[in-house]
Design an enzyme around this catalytic site. Structure first.
Site, short mmCIF file in Angstrom:
data_model
loop_
_atom_site.label_atom_id
_atom_site.label_comp_id
_atom_site.label_asym_id
_atom_site.label_seq_id
_atom_site.Cartn_x
_atom_site.Cartn_y
_atom_site.Cartn_z
N HIS A 127 6.11 -29.41 -7.44
CA HIS A 127 7.24 -29.51 -6.94
C HIS A 127 8.77 -28.20 -7.45
O HIS A 127 8.57 -28.58 -8.80
CB HIS A 127 7.98 -31.24 -6.79
N CYS A 135 3.28 -33.73 -13.66
CA CYS A 135 3.04 -32.85 -12.25
C CYS A 135 3.87 -31.93 -13.31
O CYS A 135 3.65 -30.94 -14.47
CB CYS A 135 3.94 -33.27 -10.98
#
Length: 419
Positions: free
Chosen positions: A284, A303
């Site tokens: 992201h 992440c």
């Protein structure tokens, strides 16, 4: 005056330019990585048999271009031993342009900013024993021997220790990106998955582990944290809960979930790349783009934050109407949008601390999670996918009888919370 230094500097610049071209087109993780890394292992075993690399004194960190003296000689000897400085450049004790370029070359091979001066991280890398480097190369070879990832014509790889991403197409790198990956206490997992969609202006449904570890402690210190962070508390049937109604001082098992609303301050930034997997990680954007300037980029909760993630998204969406400008225009609307890929793209999150590239340069990164051990190698190797069991022939389905609501109509489809 001799012209030799300037000639050597020009030659070094030409060499760096040529290797940069090669490096720009060859993936670090591909079908040939094993054979190349084996070559590096053999070469480093030879270095070890000759006593390893000479040490660089700590005082070398004070060197600057045009410095002279014994520390420059020690530095040049170290750069010569690892092949970063040519033998013909050994004469003299001056920190000239050729030495500066050699230091930059060494820094690039170790994932450091190529400043050309010997800082703390550069000195640490130079004084890492060759035996440690042999262990890193051996660990990579062991992982690649058991590698269960099939290199497709298009794939994406995240190298966790390198905190970097490559988008690979037909055996060449289409894009390279810096990344921010999991810190040691919240490590990024070694996985393989398929990228299925790109989410614009995403919500962030905060994982319960982060709610307990971060959100609750913040709320105990600052009751306005939820509102300041553009978050909402959502309970059953997505009904919003007033944070003031929660007893944060005694809360241990939340009866709600926390969702951060879309926007430029969202922890996912304004774009998320979805890759369904059992570890619930993904790639992201981030509002904290200054973190990409750091050499040590282990700051996430698992992440991977990607620098230039919109370029990566445009590459994933090639062949559709979603080019970079279309993505920008849609993000500017501020509305959530999910864009499925026409064809999923395989992605591998790997753990490589030492390998050799197609340009012959050997790359090393810190073993940030301490996985270059026999047991760590096992747990950080991508395992082959298990074949899906063949479905047994099902009997003809009977017509479904839909329940009827009190109003006399069938209920609509169930809704789920989005992240």
């Amino acid at each position: 005056m001799s012209m030799r230094p300037s000639i050597l500097a020009a030659a070094a610049a030409l060499l760096l330019a040529s290797t940069a071209i090669v490096r720009a087109n060859e993936p670090s993780y591909g079908p040939n990585t094993y054979d190349r890394t084996l070559e590096a292992l053999i070469a480093h075993e030879d270095v070890a048999s000759r006593g390893g690399w000479p040490k660089v004194p700590g005082s070398a960190s004070a060197l600057k271009p045009d410095s002279q003296g014994a520390d420059v000689i020690a530095l040049k000897q170290r750069l010569l031993a690892s092949g970063d400085l040519a033998p013909e450049a050994m004469a003299g004790d001056s920190y000239d342009a050729v030495v500066t370029e050699a230091v930059k070359r060494f820094q690039r091979r170790h994932g450091l900013s190529d400043l050309g001066t010997v800082g703390r991280l550069t000195l640490k890398a130079m004084n890492t024993p060759v035996e440690a480097r042999l262990n890193q190369l051996t660990a990579t070879l062991e992982r690649l021997k058991g590698n269960g990832f099939n290199f497709a014509s298009r794939y994406v790889v995240v190298n966790i220790p390198g905190a970097s991403v490559e988008a690979v197409e037909n055996g060449t790198v289409a894009q390279r990106h810096l990344a921010i990956v999991g810190r040691p206490d919240r490590p990024s997992p070694v996985i393989q998955a398929n990228i299925t969609s790109v989410n614009l202006n995403p919500y962030w449904t905060v994982p319960m582990s982060i709610v307990k570890a971060d959100v609750i402690p913040h709320m105990r210190k600052d009751p306005g944290f939820i509102a300041k962070s553009n978050m909402k508390l959502l309970g059953a049937e997505n009904k919003e809960i007033d944070p003031k109604s929660v007893n944060w001082s005694t809360l241990t098992n939340p009866y709600f979930y926390v969702r951060q609303e879309p926007g430029p301050t969202n922890s996912l930034g304004q774009l998320k790349i979805d890759m369904p997997n059992s570890d619930a990680v993904y790639m992201h954007d981030t509002p904290k783009k200054t973190l990409f300037r750091n050499d040590v980029r282990f700051n996430s909760s698992g992440c991977a934050r990607i620098e230039g993630v919109r370029d990566l998204a445009a590459w994933l969406l090639e062949g559709s109407e979603w080019n970079r400008q279309a993505i920008e225009d849609e993000i500017a609307k501020g509305e959530r949008k999910n864009i499925p890929l026409k064809k999923s793209v395989p992605v591998a999150w790997v753990y490589l601390t030492g390998w050799q590239g197609a340009d012959g340069q050997v790359q090393f990164r810190d073993d940030i999670y301490g996985l270059d051990t026999p047991q760590g190698i096992v747990t950080s190797t991508i395992q082959p996918r298990k074949p899906k069991p063949k479905a047994a022939a099902a009997p003809p389905a009977r017509p479904a009888i839909r329940p009827v609501t009190a109003a006399g109509s069938a209920p609509g489809p169930a809704t789920t919370a989005s992240n």
